[in-house]
Scaffold this motif. Structure first.
Motif, PDB file in Angstrom:
ATOM      1  N   ILE A 141       0.854  -1.192   0.000  1.00 57.74           N
ATOM      2  CA  ILE A 141       0.000   0.000   0.000  1.00 57.74           C
ATOM      3  C   ILE A 141       0.889   1.241   0.000  1.00 57.74           C
ATOM      4  O   ILE A 141       1.691   1.459   0.916  1.00 57.74           O
ATOM      5  N   ASN A 142       0.770   1.996  -1.061  1.00 54.83           N
ATOM      6  CA  ASN A 142       1.587   3.205  -1.232  1.00 54.83           C
ATOM      7  C   ASN A 142       0.781   4.436  -0.845  1.00 54.83           C
ATOM      8  O   ASN A 142      -0.414   4.527  -1.168  1.00 54.83           O
ATOM      9  N   MET A 143       1.441   5.378  -0.181  1.00 56.10           N
ATOM     10  CA  MET A 143       0.731   6.569   0.288  1.00 56.10           C
ATOM     11  C   MET A 143       0.762   7.656  -0.781  1.00 56.10           C
ATOM     12  O   MET A 143       1.787   8.287  -1.012  1.00 56.10           O
ATOM     13  N   ALA A 144      -0.381   7.829  -1.440  1.00 56.94           N
ATOM     14  CA  ALA A 144      -0.517   8.932  -2.394  1.00 56.94           C
ATOM     15  C   ALA A 144      -1.088  10.117  -1.619  1.00 56.94           C
ATOM     16  O   ALA A 144      -0.673  10.392  -0.492  1.00 56.94           O
ATOM     17  N   SER A 145      -2.069  10.792  -2.197  1.00 58.53           N
ATOM     18  CA  SER A 145      -2.670  11.983  -1.596  1.00 58.53           C
ATOM     19  C   SER A 145      -3.759  12.448  -2.566  1.00 58.53           C
ATOM     20  O   SER A 145      -3.742  12.041  -3.739  1.00 58.53           O
ATOM     21  N   ILE A 146      -4.632  13.323  -2.102  1.00 58.98           N
ATOM     22  CA  ILE A 146      -5.522  13.962  -3.083  1.00 58.98           C
ATOM     23  C   ILE A 146      -4.678  14.741  -4.087  1.00 58.98           C
ATOM     24  O   ILE A 146      -5.097  14.963  -5.219  1.00 58.98           O
ATOM     25  N   ALA A 147      -3.434  15.108  -3.661  1.00 56.02           N
ATOM     26  CA  ALA A 147      -2.504  15.776  -4.589  1.00 56.02           C
ATOM     27  C   ALA A 147      -2.022  14.819  -5.680  1.00 56.02           C
ATOM     28  O   ALA A 147      -1.342  15.230  -6.616  1.00 56.02           O
ATOM     29  N   MET A 149      -4.279  13.305  -7.408  1.00 53.87           N
ATOM     30  CA  MET A 149      -5.441  13.258  -8.301  1.00 53.87           C
ATOM     31  C   MET A 149      -5.843  14.626  -8.832  1.00 53.87           C
ATOM     32  O   MET A 149      -6.396  14.726  -9.931  1.00 53.87           O
ATOM     33  N   VAL A 150      -5.612  15.657  -8.072  1.00 52.48           N
ATOM     34  CA  VAL A 150      -5.976  17.019  -8.495  1.00 52.48           C
ATOM     35  C   VAL A 150      -4.868  17.990  -8.089  1.00 52.48           C
ATOM     36  O   VAL A 150      -4.007  17.653  -7.274  1.00 52.48           O
ATOM     37  N   ALA A 151      -4.924  19.188  -8.644  1.00 56.91           N
ATOM     38  CA  ALA A 151      -3.989  20.241  -8.241  1.00 56.91           C
ATOM     39  C   ALA A 151      -4.454  20.865  -6.924  1.00 56.91           C
ATOM     40  O   ALA A 151      -5.598  20.694  -6.517  1.00 56.91           O
ATOM     41  N   GLY A 152      -3.566  21.567  -6.258  1.00 60.35           N
ATOM     42  CA  GLY A 152      -3.936  22.354  -5.089  1.00 60.35           C
ATOM     43  C   GLY A 152      -3.646  21.691  -3.755  1.00 60.35           C
ATOM     44  O   GLY A 152      -3.737  22.335  -2.717  1.00 60.35           O
ATOM     45  N   ALA A 157       6.364  19.897  -7.209  1.00 60.08           N
ATOM     46  CA  ALA A 157       7.093  18.647  -6.977  1.00 60.08           C
ATOM     47  C   ALA A 157       6.237  17.623  -6.232  1.00 60.08           C
ATOM     48  O   ALA A 157       6.194  16.444  -6.612  1.00 60.08           O
ATOM     49  N   TYR A 158       5.541  18.079  -5.180  1.00 58.33           N
ATOM     50  CA  TYR A 158       4.720  17.151  -4.379  1.00 58.33           C
ATOM     51  C   TYR A 158       3.597  16.564  -5.232  1.00 58.33           C
ATOM     52  O   TYR A 158       3.362  15.347  -5.232  1.00 58.33           O
ATOM     53  N   THR A 159       2.914  17.434  -5.990  1.00 60.66           N
ATOM     54  CA  THR A 159       1.790  16.969  -6.810  1.00 60.66           C
ATOM     55  C   THR A 159       2.281  16.002  -7.883  1.00 60.66           C
ATOM     56  O   THR A 159       1.647  14.973  -8.142  1.00 60.66           O
ATOM     57  N   ALA A 160       3.423  16.321  -8.497  1.00 62.13           N
ATOM     58  CA  ALA A 160       3.991  15.410  -9.503  1.00 62.13           C
ATOM     59  C   ALA A 160       4.345  14.068  -8.866  1.00 62.13           C
ATOM     60  O   ALA A 160       4.049  13.003  -9.411  1.00 62.13           O
ATOM     61  N   SER A 161       4.940  14.109  -7.669  1.00 59.95           N
ATOM     62  CA  SER A 161       5.360  12.858  -7.026  1.00 59.95           C
ATOM     63  C   SER A 161       4.155  11.995  -6.666  1.00 59.95           C
ATOM     64  O   SER A 161       4.187  10.777  -6.818  1.00 59.95           O
ATOM     65  N   LYS A 162       3.079  12.614  -6.210  1.00 64.90           N
ATOM     66  CA  LYS A 162       1.916  11.834  -5.769  1.00 64.90           C
ATOM     67  C   LYS A 162       1.133  11.299  -6.974  1.00 64.90           C
ATOM     68  O   LYS A 162       0.580  10.200  -6.913  1.00 64.90           O
ATOM     69  N   TRP A 251     -13.475  15.955  -0.253  1.00 63.38           N
ATOM     70  CA  TRP A 251     -12.743  17.015  -0.979  1.00 63.38           C
ATOM     71  C   TRP A 251     -12.897  16.865  -2.493  1.00 63.38           C
ATOM     72  O   TRP A 251     -13.132  17.841  -3.207  1.00 63.38           O
ATOM     73  N   LEU A 252     -12.777  15.615  -2.993  1.00 61.57           N
ATOM     74  CA  LEU A 252     -12.767  15.402  -4.445  1.00 61.57           C
ATOM     75  C   LEU A 252     -14.167  15.348  -5.048  1.00 61.57           C
ATOM     76  O   LEU A 252     -14.308  15.233  -6.262  1.00 61.57           O
TER      77      LEU A 252
END
Ligand code: NAD
Length: 254
Positions: A141-147, A149-152, A157-162, A251-252
Motif C-alpha cells: 500500500i503506497n501513500m498517495a494523496s488527493i494531490a 489526483m488534483v492540483a492544489g 514537486a509534491y503533486t507530480a510525485s503523488k 474534498w474530491l
C-alpha cells in the motif's frame, strides 16, 4: 475492528516515526502483527516504540533513509531476522514541498521531494517484493494523496510525485497480480499530523480554512487512515487491486 489474520504477520512500514505511519504501526501491532518501522527520525521512532510496547504485536525500529538502498537492505534484513518474511509493505514516508509553484522550486527541492516520495517507494518495494513473490503472496500500500489526483494539494514537486505514485502502484499491481501481489494506493485529504503543523500554527486560520473547504467540515485523525489501511491490507479487500482509495472528507466530490 478486529482482524484475526494479522496475528504473527510481518508488516514493514516506512515513515513510522510520525503521523500516519505511526498510527499504522500502532494499528497493526494492536492486531498482533509484528512491525518493522523505518524512519529517519530516531526520536519519533522511540515514541512509536513507547506507544506500541504493551501491544500484542512487536514493534522494531530502524533508523534509515528510504532514498538509500543500503539502508533499506539493512532494515529488510533486520525485519526478516526478527520476524521472518514480510507480508505487508506500507510505503508511507513522504515530505511536502510547501506548496511551491514550479518557478520557485529549486532543483534541490525537486530532487529531494521526488527522491523521498517516489524513488523511496520504488527502492523499498524492490527490496521487499522478491520475498513476497517467493511466498506467492504480498500486499503493498503506497501513500498517495488527493494531490495525486488534483492540483492544489501541494506544489509542483509534491503533486507530480503523488500523481506518479498512483501510476507506479497501478503498474506494480498489473505486473505482479498473477503472482499473488496486491498493490493499492491511499489518497488522504486533510489529516492532522506534524506534516501540517504550519497550518495550525499562530492563529490557526489556515487549518480553519482547510476544515471549512472540506465538505465534511473537519480534519481527520491519522488513526482514520490507519483503519482504512487495516481493511485494505486484509483478505476482505482481496478483489481490490491497483486502485486509489480516497479518504478526504469529500474534498474530491466538489
Ligand atoms: P509526517 O511528517 O507526520 O510523517 C512522515 C514521516 O516520514 C516522518 O516521520 C519523517 O521522518 C519520515 N520521512 C521523511 N523522509 C524520510 C526518508 N527519507 N526516509 C525515511 N523516513 C522519512 O507526515 P504524515 O502526514 O504522517 O504523512 C505520511 C504520508 O501521508 C506522506 O507520504 C504524506 O505525503 C501523505 N499524506 C499526508 C496527508 C496529510 O494531510 N497529513 C495528506 C495526504 C497524504
Amino acid at each position: 475492528m478486529h482482524f484475526d489474520e494479522y496475528e504473527g504477520k510481518t508488516v514493514f512500514i516506512t515513515g513510522a516515526a510520525s503521523g500516519i505511519g505511526q498510527a499504522q504501526a500502532i494499528a497493526f501491532a494492536t492486531q498482533g502483527a509484528n512491525v518493522l518501522g523505518m524512519d529517519l527520525d530516531s526520536e519519533g521512532l522511540a515514541k512509536t516504540t513507547d506507544k506500541t510496547k504493551d501491544l500484542t504485536g512487536q514493534f522494531l525500529a530502524h533508523i534509515g533513509d528510504v532514498t538509500e538502498k543500503s539502508e533499506i537492505i539493512l532494515a529488510v534484513t533486520k525485519a526478516n531476522k526478527a520476524f521472518g518474511t514480510i507480508h505487508i509493505l506500507l510505503n508511507t514516508a513522504g515530505i511536502l514541498d510547501n506548496y511551491t509553484p514550479t518557478l520557485d522550486t529549486t532543483e534541490d527541492m525537486w530532487d529531494r521531494v521526488l527522491s523521498v516520495n517516489l524513488k523511496g517507494t520504488f527502492l523499498v518495494t524492490n527490496q521487499v517484493l522478491p520475498q513476497m513473490l517467493k511466498q506467492s503472496h504480498g500486499v503493498i500500500i503506497n501513500m498517495a494523496s488527493i494531490a495525486g489526483m488534483v492540483a492544489g494539494g501541494g506544489g509542483a514537486a509534491y503533486t507530480a510525485s503523488k500523481h506518479a505514485i498512483i501510476g507506479y502502484t497501478k503498474q506494480l499491481d498489473h505486473d505482479y497480480i498473477k503472482q499473488g501481489i496486491r498493490a493499492n494506493a491511499i489518497a488522504p485529504g486533510a489529516i492532522q499530523t506534524p506534516m501540517n503543523a504550519a497550518d495550525f500554527a499562530g492563529d490557526g486560520k489556515i487549518a480553519e480554512w482547510v476544515a471549512a473547504e472540506t465538505p465534511a467540515g473537519r480534519w481527520a485523525k491519522p488513526e482514520e487512515v490507519a483503519s482504512l489501511t487495516l481493511f485494505l491490507a486484509s483478505e476482505h479487500a482481496d478483489y481490490i487491486h491497483g486502485t486509489v482509495m480516497t479518504i478526504d472528507g469529500g474534498w474530491l466530490e466538489k
